[in-house]
Design a protein around this motif. Structure first.
Motif, PDB file in Angstrom:
ATOM      1  N   MET A   1       1.051  -1.251  -0.181  1.00  0.00           N
ATOM      2  CA  MET A   1      -0.026   0.053  -0.003  1.00  0.00           C
ATOM      3  C   MET A   1       0.829   1.211  -0.165  1.00  0.00           C
ATOM      4  SD  MET A   1      -2.817   1.179   2.691  1.00  0.00           S
ATOM      5  CE  MET A   1      -4.239   0.269   2.069  1.00  0.00           C
ATOM      6  N   PRO A   2       0.432   2.112  -0.762  1.00  0.00           N
ATOM      7  CA  PRO A   2       1.415   3.396  -0.879  1.00  0.00           C
ATOM      8  C   PRO A   2       1.375   4.222   0.519  1.00  0.00           C
ATOM      9  CG  PRO A   2      -0.279   3.395  -2.847  1.00  0.00           C
ATOM     10  CD  PRO A   2      -0.431   2.231  -1.772  1.00  0.00           C
ATOM     11  N   LYS A   3       2.415   5.022   0.857  1.00  0.00           N
ATOM     12  CA  LYS A   3       2.325   5.772   2.217  1.00  0.00           C
ATOM     13  C   LYS A   3       1.678   6.820   2.724  1.00  0.00           C
ATOM     14  CE  LYS A   3       5.240   2.163   3.565  1.00  0.00           C
ATOM     15  NZ  LYS A   3       4.819   1.188   4.362  1.00  0.00           N
ATOM     16  N   ASN A   4       1.623   7.637   1.514  1.00  0.00           N
ATOM     17  CA  ASN A   4       0.844   9.008   1.690  1.00  0.00           C
ATOM     18  C   ASN A   4      -0.305   8.953   0.773  1.00  0.00           C
ATOM     19  OD1 ASN A   4       3.118  10.178   3.179  1.00  0.00           O
ATOM     20  ND2 ASN A   4       4.223  10.267   1.270  1.00  0.00           N
ATOM     21  N   LEU A   5      -1.534   8.909   1.675  1.00  0.00           N
ATOM     22  CA  LEU A   5      -2.590   8.685   1.162  1.00  0.00           C
ATOM     23  C   LEU A   5      -3.646  10.051   1.554  1.00  0.00           C
ATOM     24  CD1 LEU A   5      -3.255   5.090   1.886  1.00  0.00           C
ATOM     25  CD2 LEU A   5      -2.696   5.987  -0.260  1.00  0.00           C
ATOM     26  N   LEU A  20      -9.601   5.374  -0.416  1.00  0.00           N
ATOM     27  CA  LEU A  20      -8.147   6.223  -0.402  1.00  0.00           C
ATOM     28  C   LEU A  20      -7.608   6.049  -1.539  1.00  0.00           C
ATOM     29  CD1 LEU A  20      -6.991   3.399   2.346  1.00  0.00           C
ATOM     30  CD2 LEU A  20      -7.856   5.788   2.904  1.00  0.00           C
ATOM     31  N   ILE A  21      -7.097   7.500  -1.824  1.00  0.00           N
ATOM     32  CA  ILE A  21      -6.448   7.881  -3.168  1.00  0.00           C
ATOM     33  C   ILE A  21      -4.972   8.279  -2.823  1.00  0.00           C
ATOM     34  CG2 ILE A  21      -6.678   9.481  -4.979  1.00  0.00           C
ATOM     35  CD1 ILE A  21      -9.040   7.907  -4.571  1.00  0.00           C
ATOM     36  N   HIS A  26      -4.561   7.160  -8.044  1.00  0.00           N
ATOM     37  CA  HIS A  26      -5.425   5.976  -7.963  1.00  0.00           C
ATOM     38  C   HIS A  26      -6.264   5.747  -6.838  1.00  0.00           C
ATOM     39  CE1 HIS A  26      -1.991   5.576 -11.401  1.00  0.00           C
ATOM     40  NE2 HIS A  26      -3.264   5.258 -11.973  1.00  0.00           N
ATOM     41  N   LEU A  27      -7.244   5.240  -6.869  1.00  0.00           N
ATOM     42  CA  LEU A  27      -8.050   4.747  -5.912  1.00  0.00           C
ATOM     43  C   LEU A  27      -7.305   3.317  -5.469  1.00  0.00           C
ATOM     44  CD1 LEU A  27     -11.826   4.659  -5.954  1.00  0.00           C
ATOM     45  CD2 LEU A  27     -10.608   2.573  -4.843  1.00  0.00           C
ATOM     46  N   ALA A  65       0.708   3.181   6.353  1.00  0.00           N
ATOM     47  CA  ALA A  65       0.359   4.196   5.453  1.00  0.00           C
ATOM     48  C   ALA A  65      -0.100   5.561   6.395  1.00  0.00           C
ATOM     49  CB  ALA A  65      -0.589   3.796   4.572  1.00  0.00           C
ATOM     50  N   THR A  66      -0.013   6.639   5.935  1.00  0.00           N
ATOM     51  CA  THR A  66      -0.442   7.830   6.676  1.00  0.00           C
ATOM     52  C   THR A  66      -1.500   8.750   5.592  1.00  0.00           C
ATOM     53  OG1 THR A  66       2.026   8.066   7.293  1.00  0.00           O
ATOM     54  CG2 THR A  66       0.480  10.039   7.090  1.00  0.00           C
ATOM     55  N   ILE A  67      -2.516   8.996   6.465  1.00  0.00           N
ATOM     56  CA  ILE A  67      -3.559   9.959   5.814  1.00  0.00           C
ATOM     57  C   ILE A  67      -2.972  11.310   5.970  1.00  0.00           C
ATOM     58  CG2 ILE A  67      -6.018  10.826   5.952  1.00  0.00           C
ATOM     59  CD1 ILE A  67      -5.727   7.799   5.052  1.00  0.00           C
TER      60      ILE A  67
END
Length: 310
Positions: A1-5, A20-21, A26-27, A65-67
């Motif tokens: 999963m990408p880290k910055n979302l 999450l984008i 990309h979704l 991952a971070t929001i």
């Protein structure tokens, strides 16, 4: 999963969704959650459904991952500065503090609220059909009709956040009252429910936009007339907007925009019949490249492309 979302939320007259984008537009697979809304829903029900989709989407976070922030798109009108929404098709919410609700759901996280039409425009301009266009409008044709603007390569929300509300340009007559208080607005003439109602009033027996699309494919004359009327009205509205804003491209999404491939031919004819100006006729009118993901991708763009909002 990408880290910055980005946590993206899309609220409309039919549903509320969250996802999450990532920073590429990309979704994130598996993160999308949905609940119904609808005109019959009361405020506690709507509040609960927003909380549910947000919580369920956040539960899909993995691997540290971070929001980075929450981007929210809502049907309008909205009050951008105060974080309030008053969606015409959700009568239970008038001046409802959606931004405050989201801040309670996701504490200590920046919340950015914009009208859903602007989110669609940002999404298509970022990774969809509007890439490279300086003056661009994104539109949705569904339960209602909305729009948003990118002008000079930057988001153009207007001082209250409601710029691009093309659904309330007048294209019809007194026989088409609109929930905004006007008559003959594009939304009152050409939205999915209003097009279905127009056909029913002329003897067509179906009950939904999907039924109307099937009848159109089967050659039903009332369905043919209804879809053509819808397209020509949209074309007139785009012609007026382009005369005002000198648009390069208009991308149209939403469930009812897919009622028939012929709809875009009728839209083009409606515009061409509306004006002789070459600068208006040059506008490209294209289907959304992102489909039903556009509102969520655009809500994510409120976080990942925040520089375009300044």
């Amino acid at each position: 999963m990408p880290k910055n979302l980005a946590l993206a939320l899309d609220l409309g007259g039919t549903k509320v969704e969250a996802a999450l984008i990532d920073s590429s537009g990309h979704l994130v697979p598996g993160s999308r959650r949905r609940r119904p809304t609808g005109a019959a829903a009361n405020s506690p029900e709507l509040t609960s459904r927003v909380r549910e989709v947000v919580a369920e989407t956040l539960s899909t976070l993995q691997g540290g991952a971070t929001i980075l922030g929450v981007g929210a798109g809502s049907a309008g009108p909205i009050h951008q500065e105060n974080g309030l929404i008053s969606p015409l098709n959700l009568s239970a919410w008038r001046d409802f503090p959606l931004a405050a609700l989201l801040a309670d759901c996701v504490p200590d996280t920046a919340i950015t609220l914009r009208i859903d039409g602007l989110c669609i425009a940002l999404a298509e301009h970022w990774v969809g059909a509007g890439q490279g266009a300086s003056n661009f409008m994104g539109m949705v044709v569904s339960t209602g009709i909305g729009g948003g603007l990118v002008l000079g390569g930057r988001a153009a929300p207007g001082p209250t956040g409601n710029a691009g509300h093309i659904g309330h340009l007048e294209v019809g007559g007194a026989e088409d009252p609109c929930s905004c208080g006007g008559k003959g607005c594009l939304e009152a003439v050409a939205s999915g429910p209003r097009t279905v109602a127009w056909a029913q009033n002329r003897g067509w027996k179906g009950t939904s936009g999907q039924d109307l699309a099937a009848s159109y494919s089967a050659g039903d004359p009332i369905a043919l007339a209804a879809i053509e009327r819808c397209g020509r009205a949209i074309g007139r509205a785009i012609g007026s907007a382009t005369a005002l804003l000198d648009l390069d491209v208009v991308a149209i999404g939403g469930g009812f925009s897919r009622a028939s491939p012929d709809l875009f031919d009728f839209i083009r004819r409606g515009l061409d019949a509306h004006t002789e100006f070459d600068f208006v006729r040059r506008v490209q009118i294209v289907p959304s490249a992102l489909g039903d993901e556009a509102p969520l991708v655009g809500a994510g763009a409120l976080v990942h492309r925040a520089e375009l909002l300044k």
